[in-house]
Write a protein that holds these residues in place. Structure first.
Motif, short mmCIF file in Angstrom:
data_model
loop_
_atom_site.label_atom_id
_atom_site.label_comp_id
_atom_site.label_asym_id
_atom_site.label_seq_id
_atom_site.Cartn_x
_atom_site.Cartn_y
_atom_site.Cartn_z
N THR A 1 -12.32 -18.75 -16.35
CA THR A 1 -13.53 -19.58 -16.43
C THR A 1 -14.74 -18.74 -16.83
O THR A 1 -15.54 -19.14 -17.68
N LEU A 2 -14.87 -17.55 -16.24
CA LEU A 2 -15.96 -16.65 -16.59
C LEU A 2 -15.84 -16.20 -18.04
O LEU A 2 -16.84 -16.12 -18.77
N PHE A 3 -14.62 -15.92 -18.46
CA PHE A 3 -14.37 -15.52 -19.85
C PHE A 3 -14.77 -16.63 -20.81
O PHE A 3 -15.41 -16.38 -21.84
N GLU A 4 -14.43 -17.87 -20.48
CA GLU A 4 -14.74 -19.00 -21.35
C GLU A 4 -16.25 -19.23 -21.47
O GLU A 4 -16.74 -19.63 -22.53
N LYS A 5 -16.98 -18.97 -20.38
CA LYS A 5 -18.44 -19.14 -20.42
C LYS A 5 -19.11 -18.11 -21.32
O LYS A 5 -20.16 -18.38 -21.91
N ASN A 6 -18.53 -16.92 -21.39
CA ASN A 6 -19.12 -15.83 -22.19
C ASN A 6 -18.16 -15.40 -23.30
O ASN A 6 -18.09 -14.23 -23.65
N ALA A 7 -17.43 -16.36 -23.85
CA ALA A 7 -16.33 -16.04 -24.76
C ALA A 7 -16.78 -15.27 -26.00
O ALA A 7 -16.17 -14.26 -26.37
N PHE A 8 -17.84 -15.71 -26.65
CA PHE A 8 -18.24 -15.10 -27.91
C PHE A 8 -18.54 -13.61 -27.73
O PHE A 8 -17.98 -12.77 -28.45
N MET A 9 -19.40 -13.27 -26.77
CA MET A 9 -19.77 -11.87 -26.57
C MET A 9 -18.59 -11.05 -26.06
O MET A 9 -18.42 -9.88 -26.46
N ILE B 1 -15.32 -11.51 -26.61
CA ILE B 1 -14.40 -11.26 -27.71
C ILE B 1 -14.99 -10.26 -28.70
O ILE B 1 -14.33 -9.33 -29.15
N PHE B 2 -16.27 -10.45 -29.02
CA PHE B 2 -16.93 -9.56 -29.98
C PHE B 2 -16.91 -8.11 -29.49
O PHE B 2 -16.54 -7.19 -30.23
N SER C 1 -14.32 -12.65 -33.32
CA SER C 1 -13.23 -11.72 -33.59
C SER C 1 -13.41 -11.02 -34.93
O SER C 1 -13.25 -9.79 -35.04
N SER C 2 -13.73 -11.77 -35.96
CA SER C 2 -13.88 -11.20 -37.30
C SER C 2 -15.06 -10.23 -37.38
O SER C 2 -14.95 -9.15 -37.98
N LEU C 3 -16.18 -10.60 -36.77
CA LEU C 3 -17.34 -9.70 -36.77
C LEU C 3 -17.04 -8.42 -35.99
O LEU C 3 -17.41 -7.32 -36.41
N GLY C 4 -16.37 -8.56 -34.86
CA GLY C 4 -16.07 -7.40 -34.03
C GLY C 4 -15.09 -6.43 -34.67
O GLY C 4 -15.07 -5.25 -34.33
N LYS C 5 -14.29 -6.92 -35.60
CA LYS C 5 -13.30 -6.07 -36.25
C LYS C 5 -13.90 -5.20 -37.36
O LYS C 5 -13.27 -4.22 -37.80
#
Length: 214
Positions: free
Chosen positions: A113-121, A123-124, A155-159
């Protein structure tokens, strides 16, 4: 069940093809196949999706063949597309199983749940840290309720940094090995900045979770 079995068999068959013909394909790219950029990007995607040959080696070869700019682009496209394809495979075929496992354990459910709330950052930043296996990020994101678009962009930006590194190192290894030390030091500084930013962001997120509701 039929859908899950079909996806598994398809994935296994493509993996076998990459295993059998991977060295030949890599040799073809070295010997002139690089003239076909779109085809090479597709093959890079397959190599990233089924890492029979470590992808940093693939990125290094592409950097040596294409140069640092185009080599970085092709390497990044291959890696990004592979992560998106795996996300779609897992999300389409196995998300129901994943959610059942997550909901079975309260502690894992809270983390998700915590991961889903802050998913973008999340994953990045995890993409910026090369020691975190890419497959874990791919699968965990797909099994959660993270939106496809958020995942694909983050994901793409972080790569980007690591893919650029692979291609630049490959190009420098062939043309000017003396640059490798400078590249290594610069990337270590970059990783230090990423780690510091991640630590700060994580502490801030934890503090926000502890704040009492008004």
């Amino acid at each position: 069940m039929i859908r899950k079995l079909f996806i598994f068999i398809l994935y296994a068959l493509i993996a076998l093809l990459i295993y059998w013909y991977g060295d030949s394909i890599l040799q073809w790219i070295r010997q002139g196949g690089a003239n076909y950029v779109i085809l090479t990007a597709f093959l890079a995607t397959m190599f990233a999706l089924f890492p029979i040959i470590p992808y940093p080696i693939i990125g290094g070869v592409l950097g040596a063949v294409y140069g640092p700019a185009l080599g970085s682009l092709v390497t990044w496209i291959g890696s990004s597309m592979a992560s998106i394809i795996m996300f779609v495979f897992v999300r389409f075929g196995y998300q129901d199983w994943g959610l059942n496992i997550v909901n079975r354990y309260k502690s894992l459910s809270k983390v998700t749940t915590l991961f889903e709330k802050n998913a973008f950052m999340t994953i990045f930043i995890t993409r910026l840290i090369p020691v975190i296996p890419s497959i874990i990020v791919n699968v965990y994101s797909a099994l959660s309720r993270v939106r496809f678009l958020s995942y694909a962009i983050a994901s793409s930006l972080g790569k980007m940094p690591s893919m650029i590194l692979f291609a630049v190192v490959g190009n420098s290894f062939v043309n000017d090995p003396s640059q490798l030390i400078v590249i290594g030091v610069a990337y270590l500084v970059f990783l230090g900045l990423v780690y510091g930013t991640y630590t700060f962001w994580q502490k801030k997120a934890e503090n926000n979770e502890k704040l009492p509701e008004l």
